[in-house]
Scaffold this motif. Structure first.
Motif, PDB file in Angstrom:
ATOM      1  N   LYS A  61      11.062  -1.667   7.538  1.00  0.00           N
ATOM      2  CA  LYS A  61      10.843  -1.165   9.080  1.00  0.00           C
ATOM      3  C   LYS A  61       9.245  -1.099   9.578  1.00  0.00           C
ATOM      4  CE  LYS A  61      12.866   2.861  11.199  1.00  0.00           C
ATOM      5  NZ  LYS A  61      13.962   2.409  12.051  1.00  0.00           N
ATOM      6  N   ASP A  62       9.133  -1.498  10.998  1.00  0.00           N
ATOM      7  CA  ASP A  62       8.047  -1.186  11.947  1.00  0.00           C
ATOM      8  C   ASP A  62       7.640   0.115  11.950  1.00  0.00           C
ATOM      9  OD1 ASP A  62       6.063  -1.627  13.306  1.00  0.00           O
ATOM     10  OD2 ASP A  62       6.812  -2.248  15.184  1.00  0.00           O
ATOM     11  N   ILE A  63       6.644   0.294  11.668  1.00  0.00           N
ATOM     12  CA  ILE A  63       7.082   1.647  10.690  1.00  0.00           C
ATOM     13  C   ILE A  63       5.258   2.742  11.524  1.00  0.00           C
ATOM     14  CG2 ILE A  63       7.776   2.845   8.861  1.00  0.00           C
ATOM     15  CD1 ILE A  63       5.500   2.434   7.300  1.00  0.00           C
ATOM     16  N   ASP A  64       4.949   1.636  12.107  1.00  0.00           N
ATOM     17  CA  ASP A  64       3.948   2.209  13.113  1.00  0.00           C
ATOM     18  C   ASP A  64       3.338   0.916  14.147  1.00  0.00           C
ATOM     19  OD1 ASP A  64       2.885  -0.621  12.544  1.00  0.00           O
ATOM     20  OD2 ASP A  64       1.493  -0.789  10.692  1.00  0.00           O
ATOM     21  N   GLY A  65       4.703   0.637  15.018  1.00  0.00           N
ATOM     22  CA  GLY A  65       5.006   0.437  16.412  1.00  0.00           C
ATOM     23  C   GLY A  65       4.020  -1.368  16.409  1.00  0.00           C
ATOM     24  N   SER A  66       3.569  -2.297  14.511  1.00  0.00           N
ATOM     25  CA  SER A  66       2.749  -2.682  14.606  1.00  0.00           C
ATOM     26  C   SER A  66       3.568  -4.089  15.331  1.00  0.00           C
ATOM     27  CB  SER A  66       2.631  -3.451  13.549  1.00  0.00           C
ATOM     28  OG  SER A  66       2.862  -2.993  12.058  1.00  0.00           O
ATOM     29  N   GLY A  67       5.352  -4.261  15.170  1.00  0.00           N
ATOM     30  CA  GLY A  67       5.533  -4.940  15.072  1.00  0.00           C
ATOM     31  C   GLY A  67       6.276  -5.771  14.635  1.00  0.00           C
ATOM     32  N   LYS A  68       5.591  -5.531  13.240  1.00  0.00           N
ATOM     33  CA  LYS A  68       5.938  -6.231  11.820  1.00  0.00           C
ATOM     34  C   LYS A  68       6.451  -5.251  10.838  1.00  0.00           C
ATOM     35  CE  LYS A  68       1.977  -9.496  12.996  1.00  0.00           C
ATOM     36  NZ  LYS A  68       1.292 -10.193  12.571  1.00  0.00           N
ATOM     37  N   ALA A  69       7.436  -5.285  10.282  1.00  0.00           N
ATOM     38  CA  ALA A  69       7.955  -5.012   9.266  1.00  0.00           C
ATOM     39  C   ALA A  69       6.704  -4.055   8.176  1.00  0.00           C
ATOM     40  CB  ALA A  69       9.309  -5.094   8.982  1.00  0.00           C
ATOM     41  N   SER A  70       6.718  -2.953   7.760  1.00  0.00           N
ATOM     42  CA  SER A  70       6.273  -2.482   5.933  1.00  0.00           C
ATOM     43  C   SER A  70       7.127  -2.490   5.864  1.00  0.00           C
ATOM     44  CB  SER A  70       5.252  -1.211   6.359  1.00  0.00           C
ATOM     45  OG  SER A  70       4.840  -0.727   7.780  1.00  0.00           O
ATOM     46  N   ILE A  71       6.787  -3.111   3.876  1.00  0.00           N
ATOM     47  CA  ILE A  71       7.442  -2.660   2.931  1.00  0.00           C
ATOM     48  C   ILE A  71       7.361  -2.417   1.400  1.00  0.00           C
ATOM     49  CG2 ILE A  71       9.077  -4.838   1.517  1.00  0.00           C
ATOM     50  CD1 ILE A  71       8.228  -7.034   3.564  1.00  0.00           C
ATOM     51  N   ALA A  72       7.908  -1.306   1.412  1.00  0.00           N
ATOM     52  CA  ALA A  72       8.574  -0.854  -0.390  1.00  0.00           C
ATOM     53  C   ALA A  72       9.397  -1.042  -1.155  1.00  0.00           C
ATOM     54  CB  ALA A  72       8.258   0.459  -0.156  1.00  0.00           C
ATOM     55  N   ILE A  73       9.240  -1.646  -2.480  1.00  0.00           N
ATOM     56  CA  ILE A  73       9.869  -1.966  -3.022  1.00  0.00           C
ATOM     57  C   ILE A  73      10.754  -1.259  -4.480  1.00  0.00           C
ATOM     58  CG2 ILE A  73       9.730  -4.717  -2.602  1.00  0.00           C
ATOM     59  CD1 ILE A  73       8.652  -4.931  -5.294  1.00  0.00           C
ATOM     60  N   GLY A  74      11.912  -1.592  -4.733  1.00  0.00           N
ATOM     61  CA  GLY A  74      11.872  -1.046  -6.709  1.00  0.00           C
ATOM     62  C   GLY A  74      12.027  -1.412  -7.391  1.00  0.00           C
ATOM     63  N   ALA A  75      11.873  -1.236  -8.819  1.00  0.00           N
ATOM     64  CA  ALA A  75      12.050  -1.898  -9.128  1.00  0.00           C
ATOM     65  C   ALA A  75      12.429  -1.758 -10.793  1.00  0.00           C
ATOM     66  CB  ALA A  75      11.079  -3.801  -9.445  1.00  0.00           C
ATOM     67  N   GLU A  76      11.736  -2.867 -12.090  1.00  0.00           N
ATOM     68  CA  GLU A  76      12.117  -2.193 -13.476  1.00  0.00           C
ATOM     69  C   GLU A  76      12.893  -1.575 -13.630  1.00  0.00           C
ATOM     70  OE1 GLU A  76      10.710  -1.661 -17.539  1.00  0.00           O
ATOM     71  OE2 GLU A  76       9.723  -3.060 -15.921  1.00  0.00           O
ATOM     72  N   TRP A  77      14.713  -2.562 -13.384  1.00  0.00           N
ATOM     73  CA  TRP A  77      15.998  -1.533 -13.060  1.00  0.00           C
ATOM     74  C   TRP A  77      16.553  -1.747 -14.395  1.00  0.00           C
ATOM     75  CZ3 TRP A  77      18.899   1.241 -11.204  1.00  0.00           C
ATOM     76  CH2 TRP A  77      20.390   1.087 -11.021  1.00  0.00           C
ATOM     77  N   ASN A  78      16.957  -0.432 -14.716  1.00  0.00           N
ATOM     78  CA  ASN A  78      17.113  -0.560 -16.824  1.00  0.00           C
ATOM     79  C   ASN A  78      18.004   0.779 -16.214  1.00  0.00           C
ATOM     80  OD1 ASN A  78      18.480  -0.424 -18.967  1.00  0.00           O
ATOM     81  ND2 ASN A  78      16.327   0.037 -20.496  1.00  0.00           N
ATOM     82  N   PRO A  79      19.595   1.223 -15.697  1.00  0.00           N
ATOM     83  CA  PRO A  79      19.836   1.874 -15.575  1.00  0.00           C
ATOM     84  C   PRO A  79      20.110   2.875 -17.245  1.00  0.00           C
ATOM     85  CG  PRO A  79      21.478   0.413 -14.773  1.00  0.00           C
ATOM     86  CD  PRO A  79      20.503  -0.056 -15.144  1.00  0.00           C
TER      87      PRO A  79
END
Length: 399
Positions: free
Chosen positions: A99-117
């Protein structure tokens, strides 16, 4: 018998309805919504999650996919594929917040990994991604604190207009058979330098097994609220001055509720609000919840019973009617030996029957789906990823 055509503006594929008016019998042709499928990738491995966001700041929404070992984005409109990062952890990637969280017009990205339920102690990871000047190149991965079994995340705006990263695990730390500590849903505050420590606060830790949540402007106050679905119920989470306030909207054992896997908030006729769910976890049912006068818990209405591994829900006005319809995708063959995506149209009167229209009939083993106007024509399109079908598809809205 006379035939009369009704133009609904949203309709293209035809169905026939026979009705009697006085002494005359009519065959009424209802034109149902049509979507044109375009496969933009036929080689994804799993497609755990999808997102729509402007990555390069050209004013056009791009498509993102969380795959088994890669995070990739597809440039609008040529859908050229660019890998953001890969092999972040030994286990799979699983979720994304873009999502663009700072008004720059470009998305900021976070991810989740190491998936082992199955590992409720050592699994899971959370990462913020720092973009290079050329966003088609690889992004820098910053590792943050995490709880085990990280499963979903979203950017949530708070009262001061800034955004927090809210991260939801599947299980509580050390849980076995959904027993033990509650699932710790955390809100992360980004520091001025994203490589520094991010402060966290607990949004909720009352549930055992959660699967998804939605972000919505609920109470008319600055900032956004969260609707959380899990084993024990549906919760509205509102951020107060010092802590998050929780209100139960559905509870296990009430009205046939037995836990929810997916939840989304929709806008009903006249601006009323409803919730759409898949039940239970990886379930067979889709249900609608509406506020009931004088009742604390919302009224439950089952609108579908023939899903198998229901795994995606969206509420959006894809038909341009002024209120939302519901999209539901499932990933294993149902009793008709089919996978796919259905669109559910709300009834004209409260409590009436929701009408079902197939969007994808057995070519999409739907792991996730999102909705957005990809070509600027004012109509909302659908993007879905298929687990067993290994496809990433745009369903162009051709109303």
């Amino acid at each position: 018998m006379k035939t009369r055509r009704i133009e609904w503006d949203v309709l293209r594929v035809c169905a026939l309805l026979i009705f009697v008016a006085g002494e005359k019998t009519y065959a009424v042709e209802l034109v149902l919504p049509k979507f044109e499928a375009q496969v933009i990738d036929s080689k994804i491995e799993i497609g755990y999650a999808t997102a729509i966001a402007d990555i390069d700041g050209d004013g056009k929404p791009d498509i993102l996919v969380v795959d088994k070992k890669q995070i990739a984005w597809y440039h609008n409109p040529d859908w050229a594929r660019h890998v953001i990062c890969e092999n972040v952890t030994k286990q799979d990637n699983v979720c994304i917040a873009a999502k663009d969280i700072d008004g720059s017009g470009k998305a900021s990205i976070a991810i989740g990994a190491e998936w082992n339920p199955g590992d409720t102690v050592n699994s899971g990871s959370v990462h913020y991604l720092i973009p290079p000047a050329d966003r088609t190149q690889k992004w820098e991965v910053v590792t943050l604190h995490h709880e085990p079994t990280v499963h979903r995340m979203k950017w949530v705006q708070v009262a001061d207009g800034k955004y927090k990263l809210v991260v939801l695990p599947l299980h509580g730390r050390g849980n076995k058979n959904a027993q033990g500590d509650g699932v710790k849903m955390l809100a992360y505050t980004m520091p001025a330098n994203p490589k520094d420590e991010w402060k966290t606060e607990v949004v909720d830790e009352s549930m055992h097994i959660t699967h998804n949540f939605d972000v919505v402007e609920w109470n008319g106050q600055p900032g956004q609220e969260i609707v959380l679905g899990g084993k024990e119920g549906l919760l509205l989470c509102e951020r107060g001055a010092d802590a998050w306030k929780k209100t139960a909207l559905a509870a296990t054992g009430e009205q046939g509720f037995n836990g929810a896997g997916e939840v989304r908030v929709g806008k009903g006729v006249g601006g009323t609000r409803f919730l759409a769910t898949v039940e239970p976890f990886h379930g067979t049912q889709a249900a609608i919840y509406t506020a009931a006068a004088g009742e604390k818990l919302w009224k439950r209405q089952v609108i579908e019973t023939n899903l198998k591994d229901g795994h995606a829900v969206a509420c959006a006005d894809v038909l341009g009617t002024g209120s939302d319809q519901v999209l539901v995708g499932w990933r294993l063959p149902n009793s008709a030996s089919k996978v796919g995506i259905n669109l559910y149209l709300p009834p004209e009167q409260a409590g009436g029957e929701w009408k079902k229209v197939p969007v994808d009939d057995n070519t999409m083993a739907c792991e996730d789906l999102v909705v957005g106007d990809l070509n600027g024509d004012g109509r909302l399109d659908i993007v879905a990823s298929g687990r067993a079908t290994h496809n990433l598809v745009i369903y162009w809205n051709k109303k």
